[in-house]
Design a protein around this motif. Structure first.
Motif, PDB file in Angstrom:
ATOM      1  N   GLN A   1      -4.223   7.720   4.754  1.00 17.66           N
ATOM      2  CA  GLN A   1      -4.897   6.494   4.347  1.00 17.66           C
ATOM      3  C   GLN A   1      -4.198   5.899   3.123  1.00 17.66           C
ATOM      4  OE1 GLN A   1      -7.501   5.332   6.215  1.00 17.66           O
ATOM      5  NE2 GLN A   1      -7.071   7.105   7.532  1.00 17.66           N
TER       6      GLN A   1
ATOM      7  N   THR B   1      -3.838  12.415   3.864  1.00 15.79           N
ATOM      8  CA  THR B   1      -4.830  11.825   4.767  1.00 15.79           C
ATOM      9  C   THR B   1      -4.264  10.695   5.615  1.00 15.79           C
ATOM     10  OG1 THR B   1      -5.557  10.187   3.118  1.00 15.79           O
ATOM     11  CG2 THR B   1      -6.625  12.354   3.076  1.00 15.79           C
TER      12      THR B   1
ATOM     13  N   THR C   1       0.888   5.260   0.828  1.00 15.40           N
ATOM     14  CA  THR C   1       0.120   6.133   1.716  1.00 15.40           C
ATOM     15  C   THR C   1      -0.158   7.480   1.075  1.00 15.40           C
ATOM     16  OG1 THR C   1       1.152   5.105   3.635  1.00 15.40           O
ATOM     17  CG2 THR C   1       0.076   7.232   3.981  1.00 15.40           C
TER      18      THR C   1
ATOM     19  N   THR D   1       0.840  -1.203   0.000  1.00 16.37           N
ATOM     20  CA  THR D   1       0.000   0.000   0.000  1.00 16.37           C
ATOM     21  C   THR D   1       0.873   1.250   0.000  1.00 16.37           C
ATOM     22  OG1 THR D   1      -1.804  -1.089   1.175  1.00 16.37           O
ATOM     23  CG2 THR D   1      -1.725   1.306   1.302  1.00 16.37           C
TER      24      THR D   1
END
Length: 672
Positions: A242, A240, A236, A234
């Protein structure tokens, strides 16, 4: 058969230049017959100047006989017809009695000159000053227009897949269709799944970057190799905290990234040595732009895209019919100004997030208003054969969703029908907005061609809106939008007809067209380009500087855009595109001549964006001239604007030489 005045003038010219035997070739520009002589000493210049119809003679690079616009093409055609060659073709060498006969036989008949058919479909671009946002819209158009056929094809395939899926759901079709439906969805996905990449490639081409690098920018927005929901893979979102979502920013992000990439790549091309440029320029460009796009552009563009889609949906949900009316009303003016191109990325962002764009069906109502207005004009103006023929040709494609012929050939030139057609579009938009939840699964067509593309088979509401637009445009135009001038009886060529159906003021066999009446009044003339304004006596051309053709002004341009000097109609465009004629409501015949002796360039450096018969306003873009190409060919780039029918001029307001911007007011010219 008696000679006409053009044959007589051609004969007189030959008589004073030593006959066809002394001619190598003949061409013409807007006002001059340009003759390449074998022996200049055989020309009786002083005698030729006294011939009725000859406005002046200049012997510069070629022997030039000035006879004026509208006459020059007929005289030149007659001269070459007597010899049996075409314009610009070399004259045959005298052999036996052939040339002697050609030199004396001036009554062999009038040269056949075909009249150019008036073209209905004219590009009406509102091009005032070349601003940054107009340049941006032009780029957006260049990026997405090549993709329109793909949008239409893939969208129709998606629509068929949706219909077949629904038929399977209700049991009309058996399960054997599932494989075929899947294939259709795969074909559709070939466009929309990888649309970012196609846009990136086109954007790079448009911005002058390497197309492959642009495609990579579009591809990395999809975050290839990143597995959603797996913490180890992932990336980032730095704003945010997220996980960054694949596709964030979408088309808007790709456009911005590739635009920046074009500057980065050009910077490295300029500063990296040629020997290692092929290695380090793409490497550094991709590294910098990849990081920039992933960590900055994707989050920012994603927020912007979500805000736009959410905002438009809120407007449509809250405003309903009122929002639909406003959007349907203003879309045609947006098209006229070129502003509609900015909607393409918004449509695509909505399709990506909502699987449809609710904007397109509403905006398509503008075309419906045009159809209704055209039908009203057809009924009210049935005596005007020229107009009704235009409508007959433009109406079928207008119903199918191609509105340009109706806009530019019918409603816009007439003025009021354009406004009432917009009202019809607003009425249709109000119906679509009032019903709500009517969207299109792709962009491209409108009119009835959009029906198969309506999302989730809500086509009935779309058809109701389309019918409302037809009716609204018809009623508004029938009662309020028909100009009296459009109802005047005319034949197919636009000639005025009497009550008996005879061409007014034109006896049988007359060759001259009916001239428009001269209306006393003043016309505001503006600068045709940005540059240095000067009086004609400063022009490096004896024909213009001595005002043989007429009076006016000149500009040494610093920009390539050329606009109309006055409001009027494009009467004639030279085949070599270096000059055009206009007529005004006050009766002026105005010539714009781009560069000096540029007829020799055969149109290469010029782009004419208007058509003969098209109405233009002062300051509206008409042409482009490649200044560098003209200078490289050794020609002067001066733009001449003159009124050629000086007998209609009562007064020309004087002006000061100096710098002007395109469209600046130059002089007020008053007719008698």
């Amino acid at each position: 058969m008696a000679e006409d005045k053009y044959q007589v003038l051609a004969k007189e010219i030959y008589d004073h230049i030593g006959g066809p035997d002394n001619v190598q070739k003949v061409i013409h520009c807007m006002t001059r017959v340009r003759i390449t002589l074998k022996d200049d000493s055989k020309a009786d210049t002083e005698g030729l100047k006294k011939v009725p119809g000859v406005l002046g003679v200049a012997n510069e690079d070629t022997y030039q006989v000035i006879v004026g616009p509208g006459v020059v093409n007929k005289v030149a055609a007659d001269m070459v017809a007597q010899v049996g060659v075409g314009l610009g073709e070399p004259f045959p060498t005298a052999a036996g009695g052939a040339m002697a006969s050609a030199a004396t036989d001036y009554q062999s008949g009038k040269a056949a000159v075909e009249a150019k058919a008036a073209e209905v479909h004219a590009a009406h671009k509102a091009a005032q000053k070349q601003t940054w946002w107009r340049a941006a819209l032009k780029h957006i158009s260049g990026i997405f227009i090549p993709l329109i056929p793909a949008f239409v094809g893939a969208g129709l395939i998606s629509g068929i897949a949706g219909i077949l899926s629904n038929l399977m759901t209700v049991g009309t079709l058996g399960g054997g269709w599932a494989q075929f439906i899947l294939v259709l969805k795969v074909i559709n996905g070939g466009l929309f799944t990888y649309l970012n990449i196609y846009v990136g490639i086109n954007a790079a081409k448009e911005f002058g970057a390497t197309e492959g690098l642009g495609g990579i920018m579009g591809g990395l927005v999809l975050l290839p190799g990143v597995v959603a929901g797996t913490a180890a893979t992932t990336i980032t979102n730095i704003f945010t905290g997220q996980a960054l979502t694949a596709g964030s920013g979408g088309i808007i992000g790709v456009l911005f990234s590739v635009w920046i990439l074009s500057y980065v790549e050009k910077f490295f091309h300029k500063h990296i040595p040629d020997s290692v440029d092929i290695i380090f320029t793409p490497f550094l460009t991709l590294l910098i732009m990849g990081v920039f796009t992933i960590f900055l552009v994707m989050p920012a563009a994603g927020w912007l895209s979500n805000s736009l889609v959410g905002g438009i949906n809120w407007i449509l949900n809250v405003g309903g019919a009122f929002s639909g009316f406003i959007l349907g009303l203003v879309f045609l003016p947006m098209v006229m100004l070129g502003l509609h191109q900015i909607l393409t990325p918004i449509h695509l962002s909505m399709i990506a997030k909502l699987h449809n764009t609710p904007l397109l069906p509403i905006l398509a109502m503008a075309g419906g208003g045009q159809v209704g207005a055209a039908i009203a004009l057809w009924i009210r103006c049935r005596k005007n054969k020229q107009l009704t023929n235009m409508i007959k040709g433009a109406l079928p494609v207008g119903i199918l969703g191609v509105g340009e012929p109706l806009i530019y050939g019918v409603s816009l030139p007439l003025g009021r029908p354009f406004i009432t057609a917009c009202i019809g579009g607003g009425i249709g938009g109000a119906v679509i907005g009032g019903i709500g939840n009517i969207g299109s699964i792709t962009i491209g067509p409108s009119g009835i061609a959009l029906i198969p593309l309506i999302y989730q088979n809500r086509w009935f509401g779309y058809v109701l809106g389309l019918l409302a637009a037809y009716v609204g445009g018809f009623i508004a135009t029938y009662f309020f939008g028909v100009p009296k001038s459009a109802m005047v009886a005319k034949d197919e060529m636009g000639n005025l007809l009497t009550a008996d159906g005879v061409v007014a003021d034109a006896p049988v066999g007359a060759d001259e067209p009916v001239e428009a009446p001269v209306v006393a009044g003043a016309s505001q003339f503006v600068a045709t380009a940005a540059g240095q304004l000067k009086h004609l006596d400063q022009v490096n051309d004896s024909v213009f500087s001595t005002k043989m053709v007429g009076d006016g002004y000149a500009i040494d341009p610093t920009m390539e855009t050329i606009v109309a000097p006055v409001t009027g109609t494009i009467a004639n465009i030279q085949d070599t595109k270096h000059a055009f004629m206009m007529t005004t409501e006050t009766g002026f015949e105005v010539m714009v001549h781009m560069g000096l002796d540029t007829v020799e360039m055969k149109g290469a450096p010029f782009t004419i964006e208007m058509k003969e018969g098209q109405h233009v306003t002062a300051g509206q873009q008409v042409a482009m001239m490649d200044l560098a190409a003209v200078k490289a060919a050794g020609h002067d780039t001066t733009i001449i604007t003159v009124v050629t029918n000086m007998d209609h001029v009562d007064n020309i307001q004087d002006f000061q030489d100096g710098k002007v911007d395109v469209g600046d007011k130059v002089a007020m010219i008053t007719s008698k």
